[in-house]
Design an enzyme around this catalytic site. Structure first.
Site, PDB file in Angstrom:
ATOM      1  N   GLY A  32      19.853  15.428  17.372  1.00 60.01           N
ATOM      2  CA  GLY A  32      20.580  14.323  18.424  1.00 60.01           C
ATOM      3  C   GLY A  32      20.219  13.184  17.414  1.00 60.01           C
ATOM      4  N   LEU A  33      19.936  13.258  15.471  1.00 61.97           N
ATOM      5  CA  LEU A  33      19.839  12.490  15.336  1.00 61.97           C
ATOM      6  C   LEU A  33      20.884  12.206  14.117  1.00 61.97           C
ATOM      7  CD1 LEU A  33      15.842  11.184  15.385  1.00 61.97           C
ATOM      8  CD2 LEU A  33      18.141  10.064  16.452  1.00 61.97           C
TER       9      LEU A  33
ATOM     10  N   SER B 263      23.421  16.034  10.343  1.00 67.06           N
ATOM     11  CA  SER B 263      24.120  16.577   9.379  1.00 67.06           C
ATOM     12  C   SER B 263      25.446  15.692   8.916  1.00 67.06           C
ATOM     13  CB  SER B 263      24.891  17.712   9.779  1.00 67.06           C
ATOM     14  OG  SER B 263      25.470  17.540  11.378  1.00 67.06           O
TER      15      SER B 263
ATOM     16  N   ALA C 248      24.906  12.652   8.287  1.00 63.10           N
ATOM     17  CA  ALA C 248      23.921  11.740   7.227  1.00 63.10           C
ATOM     18  C   ALA C 248      24.080  12.691   5.641  1.00 63.10           C
ATOM     19  CB  ALA C 248      22.791  11.468   7.623  1.00 63.10           C
TER      20      ALA C 248
ATOM     21  N   ASP D 217      29.682  10.913  14.692  1.00 60.59           N
ATOM     22  CA  ASP D 217      28.639  10.503  13.803  1.00 60.59           C
ATOM     23  C   ASP D 217      28.634  10.677  12.158  1.00 60.59           C
ATOM     24  OD1 ASP D 217      27.175  11.971  16.214  1.00 60.59           O
ATOM     25  OD2 ASP D 217      26.390  12.958  14.787  1.00 60.59           O
TER      26      ASP D 217
END
Ligand code: PMV
Length: 306
Positions: free
Chosen positions: A83-84, A87, A89, A129
């Site tokens: 959840g950070l 993918s 990044a 994201d």
């Protein structure tokens, strides 16, 4: 040899609802993934033939790449499937490195392609994201254009306006459950709830309202209100079925000593974020229980290409 790195992120308000065009606020964090690329006689990743790689994101990026064989090395600094934004990044940094072969890589077009890659792989996504990883800092996604507008993204007649926003000084602790979940599966789960019940649609609307109020609380530097809204956002995400015991296990021991805590990202495992003015203490409480916790700082740079 082009080298690019991009940060992970957490979502402060609005995950899942943002897939339906509602607003969201995400913050880039100081955990980075770096990709080095060089021309080669065959496609290679970390010294091995690329075809052995199982990441759908990397396969999709290579499927689109028309620039000939490359060898790449990845230093992944964002915990995967947590959840950070690991993918995002990876996708943003890999596109940044690859595009630098041909022309100066341009942030907006990298953010667009990274969103396309996530959308294709996940069968549905918002640009939250990928835009946050590209821009760094705090990003506000909304239906309408507001000040500090950066770019607009569109898919299937749904529009997202991406803005950079200022935020007050805040300390966050991230607790990583260690339970991995697939963003695609969680997005599918919420889609079933939303398509089958008016209740699901109401929850999405309520999350959208929390984000707008959250933006106001950020502008006012009102940490107490931000924390309350984080708790409300978490309750609504639980109603959508994306919380779970792994997440609640991390929130329980800290909830009375933080401004607010909530799951972040897709849920079903992944991570929890807590807003606190005692970050060391909160991290210690979690670590004493054998949990993995980080004090995270906000990354201001986004995509860096060297
Ligand atoms: O768990 P992550 O880092 O993949 O975040 C997913 C956020 C969602 O809102 C659930 C999906 C999206 O694309 O916005």
């Amino acid at each position: 040899m082009p080298t690019a790195s991009a940060p992970g992120k957490f979502i402060l308000f609005g995950e899942h609802a943002v897939v339906y065009g509602k607003p969201a606020i995400a913050l880039a964090i100081d955990l980075r993934t770096e990709v080095k690329a060089e021309r080669s006689s065959s496609f290679k990743l970390d010294g091995k033939p690329m075809r052995e790689n199982r990441s759908f994101y990397i396969r999709e990026i290579i499927r689109r790449w028309k620039g000939g064989p490359v060898s790449m090395e990845i230093k992944a600094g964002v915990p995967p499937s947590s959840g950070l934004g690991s993918s995002a990044a990876l996708t943003v940094s890999m596109l940044g490195a690859l595009r630098s072969f041909n022309y100066p890589a341009e942030r907006e077009s990298i953010a667009r392609e990274a969103f396309d890659v996530e959308y294709t792989v996940q069968g549905g996504a918002s640009p939250t994201d990928t835009s946050t990883s590209t821009l760094g800092g705090a990003v506000y996604i909304s239906e309408k254009k507001e000040s500090n507008f950066r770019w607009e993204m569109c898919k299937n007649r749904r529009f997202w306006n991406v803005h950079s926003i200022d935020i007050p000084d805040m300390s966050f602790v991230v607790g990583v459950t260690g339970a991995h979940s697939s963003t695609k599966d969680m997005v599918d789960r919420v889609r079933r709830v939303v398509s089958r019940s008016p209740f699901g649609k109401d929850v999405i609307e309520d999350i959208g309202r929390i984000v707008v109020e959250g933006k106001r609380a950020l502008e006012n530097g009102d940490l107490v209100r931000i924390g309350e809204l984080m708790k409300e956002n978490h309750e609504l995400l639980s109603l959508l079925g994306v919380s779970c015991e792994d997440i609640e296990r991390l929130i329980r021991p800290i909830k009375d000593m933080v401004y607010g805590a909530k799951l972040t990202g897709a849920g079903g495992g992944g991570s929890v974020i807590a807003l606190t003015d005692k970050p060391e203490k909160v991290r210690e409480i979690l670590e004493d229980r054998g949990e993995c916790a980080y004090i995270v700082n906000i990354d201001k740079d986004g995509l860096i290409i060297k």
